[in-house]
Scaffold this active site. Structure first.
Site, PDB file in Angstrom:
ATOM      1  N   HIS A 129       7.976  17.916  30.054  1.00 22.84           N
ATOM      2  CA  HIS A 129       8.638  16.620  30.065  1.00 22.84           C
ATOM      3  C   HIS A 129       9.680  16.576  31.173  1.00 22.84           C
ATOM      4  CE1 HIS A 129      11.741  13.730  28.297  1.00 22.84           C
ATOM      5  NE2 HIS A 129      10.719  12.997  28.674  1.00 22.84           N
ATOM      6  N   HIS A 153      10.487   4.937  31.595  1.00 21.12           N
ATOM      7  CA  HIS A 153       9.265   5.182  30.827  1.00 21.12           C
ATOM      8  C   HIS A 153       8.361   3.954  30.764  1.00 21.12           C
ATOM      9  CE1 HIS A 153      11.913   8.403  29.288  1.00 21.12           C
ATOM     10  NE2 HIS A 153      10.807   9.065  29.091  1.00 21.12           N
ATOM     11  N   ARG A 229      32.749   6.507  32.222  1.00 22.28           N
ATOM     12  CA  ARG A 229      31.436   6.198  32.804  1.00 22.28           C
ATOM     13  C   ARG A 229      30.393   7.064  32.114  1.00 22.28           C
ATOM     14  NH1 ARG A 229      27.113   4.262  33.843  1.00 22.28           N
ATOM     15  NH2 ARG A 229      26.205   4.028  35.940  1.00 22.28           N
ATOM     16  N   CYS A 276      34.499   6.280  40.337  1.00 19.31           N
ATOM     17  CA  CYS A 276      33.083   5.916  40.293  1.00 19.31           C
ATOM     18  C   CYS A 276      32.685   5.335  41.642  1.00 19.31           C
ATOM     19  CB  CYS A 276      32.849   4.897  39.185  1.00 19.31           C
ATOM     20  SG  CYS A 276      31.143   4.319  39.040  1.00 19.31           S
ATOM     21  N   TYR A 410      23.317   6.240  43.663  1.00 22.17           N
ATOM     22  CA  TYR A 410      24.518   6.744  44.342  1.00 22.17           C
ATOM     23  C   TYR A 410      24.229   7.053  45.806  1.00 22.17           C
ATOM     24  CZ  TYR A 410      26.245   7.007  39.588  1.00 22.17           C
ATOM     25  OH  TYR A 410      26.609   6.681  38.304  1.00 22.17           O
TER      26      TYR A 410
END
Length: 567
Positions: A129, A153, A229, A276, A410
């Site tokens: 997985h 998914h 976050r 962030c 990012y």
């Protein structure tokens, strides 16, 4: 699915081993590794990424890919005799009661899940997985609520893969209005901690909230007001059982308990700001164009004193040559207990002046659950996305983390590039952040107030005035040397006072607070701030030239309107 079909044809994989144990898979070749990675690189949803080893694709992962290929290639070519047969719609499916499915949970030999009203035996899928063992949270029950979080998914090829593990349906006796009852759906967020009501919430599940103004107006941000976050839920981890595994480039591993770290290594205190990459994203949206992501204002940034041990020291203890870096190690990858992953360059990780910590305290107290209890990485000067919380594994590698958040998020692109045109492989992952500043407080002060009069005396003022305060910060440990402020939208400028503080660390890892007080009669209608760091980097005046569709690294001039109030 063409790339996976190529994997099937490779001589490095024995076709007899499809959907069997991985013992018959031989040494994978670089070409196969690239095919596997390219299959996942097409995904742009912010879900769970594959977690391939830096040196090789594990045998179990190849089993997973092979099973996917059988399904995908069956349309165009004959399927191997050992692949799952295509179901005949005329055949009555096996029925399973919910109680039977629950028996096949985390501790069972065979592990089942429910998707919709169908039951799947995913025992052979788990080793390969891509999201690692996070899938074990769902076994023994419905998986739908997790797929709503990991939207990656929701692709036809994933449905095709899952379909190969189908074993039957949920017994209609256990369905309500044709569905699995809501009470049977596990809530992955049920153990999330209680948060301070003053936080400015942008999403509840997962929880994301910025620091309110009162928390931004002090050098050290109070723990309960430190911005939060989360990409997922807060995992259940315990200090006594928590373990950190360090994996060297040759695969050798060494394990550390929290007690080992505290007793065997020197402790350090570092004052560092975490920001962030999406801080001030809303400002880019408002001043330029729409951006994708949480619409943070200026509060996705906070400052704290962190306590822990140097990553450099732990790597050296594990057997890595920190003073004579081997050429095959370029990055240090990190994995968190909730499956988040990231990496930093090896040079940053082992730099004696880099102050990278394995931290277990924040402002003198054990880490709060929202901030990585009991152990997190702190990479000061880098975007906060690299400071992995609830850290469980450190891996030395020739590649950066394969995580979704390292490879497919990012990053920044040109203002002319949209999400459909973005070449994620061509853009480097964000590490150090650019120079930044913001106004956090703008208030009228009067000599008629005892408290205000004391402030006015410091600046030699005796008339009604305006006090403007805020933060400034530069990544990479670069020191802020000047903050320029304007009360007339940038037509004229003045220098703000840089407030004294007691930062700890080899470099300037913490933000620099600033203040400017001016007579009210000199004020215009728009206050502006920009900062300058020791390399003389400064902030752009406008947002459009630095626009990127993800709204990352927003750092243009911060503007705040002002309208005088009657005194």
């Amino acid at each position: 699915m063409q790339s996976i079909c190529k994997v099937l044809r490779s001589p490095a994989i024995d076709p007899k081993c499809f959907l069997k144990k991985p013992a018959c898979i031989t040494q994978p070749r670089p070409r196969i590794q690239q095919s596997v990675r390219s299959f996942y690189s097409r995904r742009q949803d912010l879900g769970q990424p594959p977690q391939w080893s830096s040196k090789s694709v594990t045998a179990s992962a190849l089993v997973f890919i092979a099973s996917a290929a059988v399904v995908s290639c069956s349309i165009a070519q004959s399927v191997h005799a050992e692949s799952p047969p295509v179901r005949d719609s005329k055949i009555q499916p096996s029925l399973f009661r919910l109680e039977e499915v629950r028996k096949h949970g985390r501790d069972a030999e065979e592990k089942w899940i429910i998707k919709g009203n169908k039951v799947y035996n995913i025992t052979d899928w788990i080793p390969g997985h891509p999201g690692g063992e996070v899938i074990l949270r769902a076994v023994g029950g419905p998986v739908d609520q997790y797929w709503n979080i990991f939207t990656i998914h929701k692709k036809q090829e994933v449905y095709d893969i899952l379909d190969t593990f189908y074993i039957g349906d949920v017994d209609p006796q256990d369905l309500v209005d044709g569905r699995v009852p809501v009470e049977q759906l596990a809530d992955p967020f049920k153990n999330d901690p209680k948060r301070d009501e003053r936080l400015i919430v942008h999403s509840a599940r997962p929880f994301n909230a910025e620091t309110p103004g009162e928390g931004l107006n002090s050098f050290i941000t109070p723990d309960d007001l430190f911005y939060v976050r989360q990409h997922m839920w807060v995992p259940e981890v315990y200090k006594d059982s928590h373990r950190l595994v360090v994996e060297l480039a040759d695969g050798e591993e060494k394990e550390y308990s929290l007690r080992d770290l505290k007793e065997r290594f020197k402790e350090y205190n570092i004052t560092a700001t975490l920001q962030c990459s999406g801080n001030r994203r809303k400002h880019m949206t408002d001043e330029s164009r729409s951006t994708n992501g949480l619409q943070w204002e200026g509060g996705a940034i906070s400052n704290a004193e962190w306590t822990g041990v140097r990553l450099r020291d732990v790597l050296k203890d594990a057997g890595f040559r920190t003073d004579d870096l081997p050429s095959e190690v370029k990055h240090v990858q990190f994995e968190g207990a909730e499956a988040y992953g990231a990496s930093i360059p090896i040079e940053k990780a082992v730099d004696q002046l880099g102050d990278v910590l394995l931290a277990y305290k924040m402002n003198g107290k054990p880490l709060a659950p929202d901030h990585g209890y009991p152990l997190r990485l702190l990479a000061p000067g880098n975007v906060a996305a690299r400071s992995v919380k609830w850290i469980t594994r450190v891996r030395l590698s020739d590649e950066e983390s394969p995580s979704q958040w390292q490879r497919r998020d990012y990053k920044c692109f040109g203002p002319n590039i949209g999400s459909a045109q973005a070449d994620w492989d061509s853009a480097p992952a964000i590490q150090e952040t650019p120079v930044q500043s913001a106004i956090t407080s703008l208030r009228d002060v009067t000599p008629h107030s005892v408290e205000d009069s004391k402030l006015l005396q410091v600046y030699g003022l005796e008339e009604d005035s305006i006090a403007v305060e805020g933060y400034s910060y530069a990544g990479g440990g670069r020191r802020i040397i000047r903050v320029d402020v304007s009360s007339d939208d940038g037509r004229t400028w003045h220098q703000a006072e840089l407030l004294p503080d007691e930062s700890k660390g080899a470099k300037a890892w913490a933000w620099k607070r600033w203040r400017w007080v001016l007579p009210r009669q000199q004020a215009g209608r728009c206050f502006v701030v920009k900062a300058v760091d020791e390399a003389y980097n400064t902030q752009a005046g406008e947002y459009e030239p630095n626009y990127n569709f993800r709204g990352n690294l927003t750092s243009s001039w911060h503007r705040v309107g002002y309208r005088a109030k009657p005194l």
